[in-house]
Write a protein that holds these residues in place. Structure first.
Motif, short mmCIF file in Angstrom:
data_model
loop_
_atom_site.label_atom_id
_atom_site.label_comp_id
_atom_site.label_asym_id
_atom_site.label_seq_id
_atom_site.Cartn_x
_atom_site.Cartn_y
_atom_site.Cartn_z
N GLU A 269 0.81 -1.22 0.00
CA GLU A 269 0.00 0.00 0.00
C GLU A 269 0.85 1.27 0.00
OE1 GLU A 269 -2.92 -0.07 3.11
OE2 GLU A 269 -3.66 -2.04 2.47
N LEU A 270 2.13 1.13 0.28
CA LEU A 270 2.96 2.33 0.43
C LEU A 270 3.07 3.17 -0.85
CD1 LEU A 270 4.66 3.76 2.75
CD2 LEU A 270 6.62 3.03 1.39
N PRO A 271 3.30 2.56 -2.03
CA PRO A 271 3.41 3.39 -3.24
C PRO A 271 2.19 4.30 -3.45
CG PRO A 271 4.13 1.16 -3.72
CD PRO A 271 3.56 1.14 -2.33
N LYS A 272 0.99 3.76 -3.18
CA LYS A 272 -0.24 4.54 -3.34
C LYS A 272 -0.27 5.69 -2.33
CE LYS A 272 -4.42 2.80 -2.66
NZ LYS A 272 -5.27 1.61 -2.51
N TRP A 273 0.14 5.39 -1.09
CA TRP A 273 0.16 6.43 -0.06
C TRP A 273 1.14 7.53 -0.43
CZ3 TRP A 273 3.73 8.70 3.11
CH2 TRP A 273 3.21 9.56 4.08
N LEU A 274 2.29 7.16 -0.98
CA LEU A 274 3.31 8.15 -1.34
C LEU A 274 2.80 9.11 -2.40
CD1 LEU A 274 6.54 5.91 -1.46
CD2 LEU A 274 6.04 7.73 0.18
N VAL A 275 1.91 8.64 -3.26
CA VAL A 275 1.32 9.50 -4.29
C VAL A 275 0.26 10.42 -3.68
CG1 VAL A 275 -0.06 9.51 -6.41
CG2 VAL A 275 1.82 7.87 -6.16
#
Ligand code: C2E
Ligand code: MG
Ligand code: MG
Ligand code: MG
Length: 290
Positions: A269-275
């Protein structure tokens, strides 16, 4: 039964006590199976610079995806393995897992340091730094500076000389340290300048209550003052609201971690949160309004 325990043991038979030992043993055995059956997961909680919105790292937090009991937090199972060799087995698993994650994120273009919690019994093993060196050698593509070890203040204080020696050796390998739950130990202030730490984490219990409890605010302010005097970066844990964030920035603490920013999440889920994070203008523009 009492006799079996050895000639010199004076054992008063207590069926309750025996039963408790049995239950503990079974719980530990169940944890051994969890390690073997791949039921453990690392969740990741972002750490940010509140002034700029920059994401500075993530903390790895262990979870047990139990087939019957669901997702379990560390408070539900770490006490069972505390100070047993299982704690070291878990620690080694977590370190290995974090290195794998660093490799995976690297190939996805994400370069964030991972903070790993290290238990006292693990850190104070005489071969800790040697084992860490072997781990790093297995992942030559990962810069050691991307690994930060979070050590409890109480662990470092338990045997300060041993801790200092080990931490020095790990730093020679390029690994950084954070001191966790700062403020909850006893000898904080005297030993702070001795400890080779790159980050001081103000314990969340003080941060959480600082806006309504002047004593907690006094502790937070004192830690910020000391960290500044010793020129150590600091991070506030447990930042749940914008009011917390603003109060911390006003007092000179800029790094933070907490539910207000993000809850711990699976790696996927981290890549989505970073965006999504930079779009949360209320949080990421704090540097301009304060
Ligand atoms: P910690 O290292 O101080 O981690 C911070 C804890 O606070 C985490 O709980 C996190 O989920 C929680 N937290 C973060 N932000 C907030 C917030 O805004 N409000 C509140 N109320 N809580 C917040 P978690 O994941 O349950 O972990 C608890 C403790 O278990 C950790 O405290 C750490 O001491 C230990 N732990 C976690 N993972 C590991 C691990 O892999 N190895 C070892 N040895 N210990 C671990
Ligand atoms: Mg921690
Ligand atoms: Mg902490
Ligand atoms: Mg804690």
């Amino acid at each position: 039964r009492a006799k079996q325990r050895g000639r010199d043991t004076f054992h008063v038979f207590d069926p309750n006590h025996d039963r408790q030992l049995q239950v503990r043993h079974e719980k530990r055995q169940r944890f051994v199976d969890a390690l073997a059956n791949d039921e453990l997961r690392l969740y990741y909680q972002p750490q940010v610079d509140m002034r700029t919105g920059q994401v500075v790292g993530v903390e790895a937090l262990i979870r047990w995806q139990h087939p019957e009991r669901g997702l379990m937090a560390p408070g539900q199972f770490l006490p069972i393995i505390e100070a047993t060799p299982l704690e070291v087995d878990l620690g080694e698993w977590v370190l290995e897992q974090a290195m794998c994650q660093l490799v995976a994120w690297q190939s996805a273009g994400i370069m964030l340091p991972i903070n790993v919690n290290i238990s006292p019994s693990h850190l104070l093993l005489s071969n800790f730094s040697q084992r860490l060196g072997e781990l790093l050698a297995r992942y030559p593509q990962v810069p050691p500076g991307l690994l930060k070890l979070e050590v409890l203040e109480s662990a470092a204080m338990h045997d300060i000389q041993a801790a200092l020696t080990t931490m020095g050796k790990c730093q020679a390998l390029g690994v950084n340290f954070a001191i966790d739950d700062f403020g909850t130990g006893f000898s904080s202030l005297t030993h702070l300048r001795q400890l080779p730490v790159n980050l001081i984490k103000i314990d969340q219990s003080f941060v959480r209550d600082m806006l309504r409890d002047p004593d907690d605010m006094a502790i937070v302010e004192s830690v910020i003052y000391m960290a500044n005097r010793f020129q150590r970066p600091m991070l506030a844990e447990g930042v749940e609201t914008l009011s917390h964030a603003k109060a911390l920035i006003a007092r000179g603490c800029e790094l933070a971690q907490g539910y207000g920013i993000a809850r711990p999440m699976p790696a996927e889920e981290l890549p989505k949160w970073l965006v999504a994070w930079p779009k949360r203008a209320d949080w990421t523009a704090l540097g301009r309004t304060h």
